[in-house]
Design a protein around this motif. Structure first.
Motif, PDB file in Angstrom:
ATOM      1  N   HIS A   4       0.731  -1.273   0.250  1.00 21.44           N
ATOM      2  CA  HIS A   4      -0.156   0.022  -0.021  1.00 21.44           C
ATOM      3  C   HIS A   4       0.776   1.221   0.004  1.00 21.44           C
ATOM      4  O   HIS A   4       1.815   1.125   0.638  1.00 21.44           O
ATOM      5  CB  HIS A   4      -0.968  -0.132   1.144  1.00 21.44           C
ATOM      6  CG  HIS A   4      -1.803   1.229   1.193  1.00 21.44           C
ATOM      7  ND1 HIS A   4      -2.929   1.447   0.618  1.00 21.44           N
ATOM      8  CD2 HIS A   4      -1.703   2.252   2.178  1.00 21.44           C
ATOM      9  CE1 HIS A   4      -3.530   2.730   0.870  1.00 21.44           C
ATOM     10  NE2 HIS A   4      -2.521   3.144   1.824  1.00 21.44           N
ATOM     11  N   TYR A  14      -6.735   4.649  -3.158  1.00 22.63           N
ATOM     12  CA  TYR A  14      -7.142   4.601  -4.623  1.00 22.63           C
ATOM     13  C   TYR A  14      -7.236   5.883  -5.313  1.00 22.63           C
ATOM     14  O   TYR A  14      -7.975   6.770  -4.793  1.00 22.63           O
ATOM     15  CB  TYR A  14      -8.278   3.592  -4.616  1.00 22.63           C
ATOM     16  CG  TYR A  14      -8.681   3.325  -6.080  1.00 22.63           C
ATOM     17  CD1 TYR A  14      -7.862   2.419  -6.823  1.00 22.63           C
ATOM     18  CD2 TYR A  14      -9.611   3.953  -6.731  1.00 22.63           C
ATOM     19  CE1 TYR A  14      -8.139   2.106  -7.959  1.00 22.63           C
ATOM     20  CE2 TYR A  14      -9.952   3.530  -7.946  1.00 22.63           C
ATOM     21  CZ  TYR A  14      -9.386   2.757  -8.617  1.00 22.63           C
ATOM     22  OH  TYR A  14      -9.737   2.430  -9.926  1.00 22.63           O
ATOM     23  N   ASN A  53     -12.310  -3.419  -2.743  1.00 20.01           N
ATOM     24  CA  ASN A  53     -11.725  -4.366  -1.923  1.00 20.01           C
ATOM     25  C   ASN A  53     -12.660  -5.521  -2.130  1.00 20.01           C
ATOM     26  O   ASN A  53     -12.156  -6.875  -1.953  1.00 20.01           O
ATOM     27  CB  ASN A  53     -12.033  -3.978  -0.529  1.00 20.01           C
ATOM     28  CG  ASN A  53     -10.890  -2.923   0.094  1.00 20.01           C
ATOM     29  OD1 ASN A  53      -9.993  -3.106   0.080  1.00 20.01           O
ATOM     30  ND2 ASN A  53     -11.704  -1.608   0.097  1.00 20.01           N
ATOM     31  N   PHE A 106      -7.999   0.910   0.706  1.00 21.64           N
ATOM     32  CA  PHE A 106      -7.240  -0.388   0.386  1.00 21.64           C
ATOM     33  C   PHE A 106      -8.031  -0.844  -1.281  1.00 21.64           C
ATOM     34  O   PHE A 106      -7.227  -1.813  -1.437  1.00 21.64           O
ATOM     35  CB  PHE A 106      -7.383  -1.267   1.310  1.00 21.64           C
ATOM     36  CG  PHE A 106      -6.547  -1.085   2.439  1.00 21.64           C
ATOM     37  CD1 PHE A 106      -5.147  -0.901   2.431  1.00 21.64           C
ATOM     38  CD2 PHE A 106      -7.148  -0.652   3.827  1.00 21.64           C
ATOM     39  CE1 PHE A 106      -4.692  -0.609   3.612  1.00 21.64           C
ATOM     40  CE2 PHE A 106      -6.564  -0.310   4.859  1.00 21.64           C
ATOM     41  CZ  PHE A 106      -5.016  -0.257   4.763  1.00 21.64           C
ATOM     42  N   HIS A 140      -5.813  -2.896  -4.311  1.00 20.51           N
ATOM     43  CA  HIS A 140      -4.362  -3.169  -3.460  1.00 20.51           C
ATOM     44  C   HIS A 140      -3.483  -3.823  -4.783  1.00 20.51           C
ATOM     45  O   HIS A 140      -3.711  -4.646  -5.314  1.00 20.51           O
ATOM     46  CB  HIS A 140      -4.478  -4.124  -2.311  1.00 20.51           C
ATOM     47  CG  HIS A 140      -3.502  -3.998  -1.465  1.00 20.51           C
ATOM     48  ND1 HIS A 140      -2.339  -4.706  -1.583  1.00 20.51           N
ATOM     49  CD2 HIS A 140      -2.896  -3.503  -0.233  1.00 20.51           C
ATOM     50  CE1 HIS A 140      -1.200  -4.570  -0.605  1.00 20.51           C
ATOM     51  NE2 HIS A 140      -1.879  -3.734   0.034  1.00 20.51           N
ATOM     52  N   SER A 174      -2.990  -7.300  -4.658  1.00 22.32           N
ATOM     53  CA  SER A 174      -4.161  -7.883  -5.249  1.00 22.32           C
ATOM     54  C   SER A 174      -4.395  -8.025  -6.672  1.00 22.32           C
ATOM     55  O   SER A 174      -4.723  -8.802  -7.659  1.00 22.32           O
ATOM     56  CB  SER A 174      -5.659  -7.710  -4.392  1.00 22.32           C
ATOM     57  OG  SER A 174      -5.533  -7.783  -3.153  1.00 22.32           O
TER      58      SER A 174
END
Length: 395
Positions: free
Chosen positions: A72, A76, A106, A281, A284, A287
């Motif tokens: 992170h 965003y 998320n 987040f 991410h 991800s």
């Protein structure tokens, strides 16, 4: 020494009075493994998450590579982050040209929340129509769209101006009017027990939304990324929704969601007010790196091409006089039984004999079958043999 099971019950919030309490130490491919060495053939896929199986090597490598760069860095939408850009670009390449803008979240519920806000702001309307027996998530907004009062009453009041229609019933389509901001429906109803709509219904729904200036929002959180035998289930119905909501199978096992639309529709969150939809987040980078790798696996290994054949094998192996109906599309299917006692006992027996299956929130009389797309024919035959044994024993 206190066991993990005892600590689980003591220290983690519970969602029911009867959790399954199966402890998992590791997972690989189509299997889950307990600390005692018991292995379970996973026919649930983490509830349609592990479409490419557990811990696919390419996903694991992508995660490790991104961990060596950064995790992170900011909320965003502020910094240019290569994993987000690469995934959004690759995702749009799989979609019709109407879709031009991806907002990464998320989870599926957060995608639903964003889509609801976008629809209201873009249309200037307040009413949203959803379907009875739908499931869209458990946040306040998403819960407002669940057409089952039993799950809503304890948390009232929820969002106002939500109306419900019967899924796959053309008579209800006339209730969509010029006051309706959006119709939000699952491409295939999941928690209602895998209800596949007729193509004529979906086309009529699309036409009515177009006529009234209503946005048609498709929830593909369970159906996306090859689950039904197409990359996205809307492709089966020869229509294009206005907003697409994604999650679950999107991230190769990592938490991620998205809502996708045209740039014109998505741009309404940029101003009046600025930062009209934000997330810390969402998207991410780890991800997103996993999501790029997962999508590449689906494409490069041609997993979608094998879905229909594997689904046909399941149907053949699970045909049984006590199974009232096998519903579904691709590797999203269910076995309709008579009552919940049968479902519970069969599910318990299967777990004890190494096969993990489950049931549905709004349809407790059906067994969930949603394996990884990578499951082999031998694994299908092995699992179905145990399921048939359980059906013989408890039905």
């Amino acid at each position: 020494m206190i066991s993990n099971r005892e600590l689980f019950l003591q220290n983690t919030a519970q969602t029911s009075n009867s959790p399954r309490l199966i402890e998992i130490e590791r997972a690989q491919g189509s299997y889950l493994y307990s600390p005692e060495g018991q292995k379970y053939l996973d026919l649930v896929s983490g509830f349609n998450v592990s479409n490419i199986g557990h811990r696919h090597p390419k996903v694991v490598d992508a995660i490790k590579s991104q961990l060596d760069k950064y995790m992170h860095v900011t909320v965003y939408g502020e910094f240019v982050q290569a994993p987000q850009v690469k995934f959004a670009t690759k995702l749009l390449e799989q979609l019709p040209s109407f879709f031009q803008s991806v907002y990464l979240t998320n989870s599926g519920a957060e995608s639903v929340e964003g889509a609801m806000k976008i629809a209201k702001k873009y249309t200037g309307r307040r009413q949203i129509i959803a379907a009875k027996k739908a499931y869209h998530g458990s946040t306040q907004g998403a819960l407002s769209l669940i057409g089952n009062p039993a799950y809503q009453e304890a948390y009232a009041p929820l969002l106002p101006e939500i109306e419900f229609i019967t899924f796959n019933d053309s008579k209800d389509i006339s209730r969509i009017t010029t006051a309706t901001a959006a119709v939000i429906v699952e491409a295939i109803q999941g928690e209602a027990g895998v209800r596949v709509p007729d193509m004529t219904y979906i086309k009529a729904l699309r036409q009515r939304c177009t006529e009234t200036g209503t946005l048609l929002v498709f929830d593909e959180i369970q159906t996306g990324f090859g689950r039904t035998g197409a990359m996205f289930a809307f492709q089966h119905f020869e229509i294009i929704p206005d907003i697409l909501m994604l999650a679950k199978g999107i991230g190769g096992g990592m938490p991620l969601g998205a809502f996708v639309s045209s740039k014109e529709i998505m741009d309404v969150i940029k101003d009046n007010p600025m930062l009209g939809h934000i997330t810390t987040f969402g998207g991410h980078p780890v991800s997103c790196a996993a999501a790029v790798a997962s999508l590449e696996v689906i494409l490069e290994e041609k997993l979608i091409e094998g879905v229909a054949t594997k689904a046909a094998l399941f149907r053949k192996e699970l045909t049984h006089p006590k199974v009232k109906e096998i519903r579904g599309l691709g590797l999203m299917m269910c076995l309709q039984l008579e009552n919940f006692d049968q479902v519970y006992n069969i599910s318990k027996y299967c777990a004890e004999h190494g096969v993990m299956i489950d049931w549905y929130l709004h349809c407790e009389t059906a067994l969930r079958i949603a394996p990884p797309l990578t499951i082999s024919n031998d694994e299908i035959i092995e699992a179905c043999k145990i399921i048939r044994e359980a059906i013989d024993k408890f039905c």
